[in-house]
Scaffold this active site. Sequence first.
Site, PDB file in Angstrom:
ATOM      1  N   TYR A  85       0.838  -1.202   0.000  1.00 18.33           N
ATOM      2  CA  TYR A  85       0.000   0.000   0.000  1.00 18.33           C
ATOM      3  C   TYR A  85       0.871   1.250   0.000  1.00 18.33           C
ATOM      4  CZ  TYR A  85      -3.466   3.401   1.694  1.00 18.33           C
ATOM      5  OH  TYR A  85      -4.282   4.485   1.846  1.00 18.33           O
ATOM      6  N   ALA A  86       1.880   1.282   0.868  1.00 17.75           N
ATOM      7  CA  ALA A  86       2.774   2.437   0.951  1.00 17.75           C
ATOM      8  C   ALA A  86       3.495   2.674  -0.368  1.00 17.75           C
ATOM      9  CB  ALA A  86       3.774   2.246   2.084  1.00 17.75           C
ATOM     10  N   ALA A  87       3.910   1.587  -1.016  1.00 19.50           N
ATOM     11  CA  ALA A  87       4.604   1.726  -2.294  1.00 19.50           C
ATOM     12  C   ALA A  87       3.701   2.373  -3.343  1.00 19.50           C
ATOM     13  CB  ALA A  87       5.088   0.362  -2.779  1.00 19.50           C
ATOM     14  N   LYS A 137       1.251   4.428  -2.744  1.00 24.76           N
ATOM     15  CA  LYS A 137       0.995   5.817  -2.381  1.00 24.76           C
ATOM     16  C   LYS A 137       2.207   6.699  -2.657  1.00 24.76           C
ATOM     17  CE  LYS A 137      -3.223   5.262  -1.422  1.00 24.76           C
ATOM     18  NZ  LYS A 137      -4.226   5.882  -2.298  1.00 24.76           N
ATOM     19  N   ILE A 156      -8.342   8.642   8.749  1.00 26.06           N
ATOM     20  CA  ILE A 156      -9.648   9.257   8.537  1.00 26.06           C
ATOM     21  C   ILE A 156     -10.704   8.163   8.625  1.00 26.06           C
ATOM     22  CG2 ILE A 156     -11.038  10.693   6.998  1.00 26.06           C
ATOM     23  CD1 ILE A 156      -8.420  12.041   7.823  1.00 26.06           C
TER      24      ILE A 156
END
Length: 263
Positions: free
Chosen positions: A160-162, A164, A193
């Site tokens: 996921y981080a990659a 983003k 959020i």
Amino acid sequence: MNYADMFRLEGQVALVVGGGSGIGQASAEALAAHGARVVVADARLEAARQTAGRVQAAGGEAEAVELDILDGAAVRARVEETVGRHGRLDTAVTTPSINVRKPLLEYTDEEFERVVMLNLKGTFHVLAEAGRAMARQGSGSLIAFSSIRSLVVEPGQGVYAATKAGTVQMVRALAAELGPRGVRANAIGPGVIDTPLTAPIKNQPDWYAAYGAKSVFGRWGKPEEVAGAVVFLASRASSYVTGTILFVDGGWTAVDGRFNPPL
């Protein structure tokens, strides 16, 4: 300069992808409240219709369309249809993402491809097709949703981080490539959020509380608290802002560590 009107969007057309819920829904409502005609796009047509209905009930202009951003041809057709119907496209916002939280060494190829395809390739489809339309008209604002995970990570967030981080780099490239043609490209990096994407965390009280405590405000953010950043990036107030990421994270990326030292 009429500063009172810097955030007004009358006469503008905005495409909000993922507008059926969460941050996308709040973004659609906020853009419409500032005067934009909003095309609410979502893979779930009924959800898009509900958001469009909320906008209309509040006195704004909106229409609902179905859109799967994994289908590049469908994205192209939807952008062309929007421009054909309204004569222009001033803002394109893309929010859809998924996450499979697990260690990298436990990821399957199918899970990797599912996260990368939606978060990165799907985002690319929207940015590229909207960018083409905006380049032809000589103006526009592209707004992609990244995350604090583009900058900081934790176990289980690697893929996921990659995606983003990759979104931020795509936005920077588009800013460089399309800036001479009057098009701006920026990313927004939300913190934690309350949205459908983060709903599984809310069901685990310790996890939910720990994330809230990491914010300098001691709480989670709300979708409407992100929508203001969307309006800013869509408006003339950000006319000299491009190629950047605006973090809306309650101070998450500013504060170091998990311990307050005795001072």
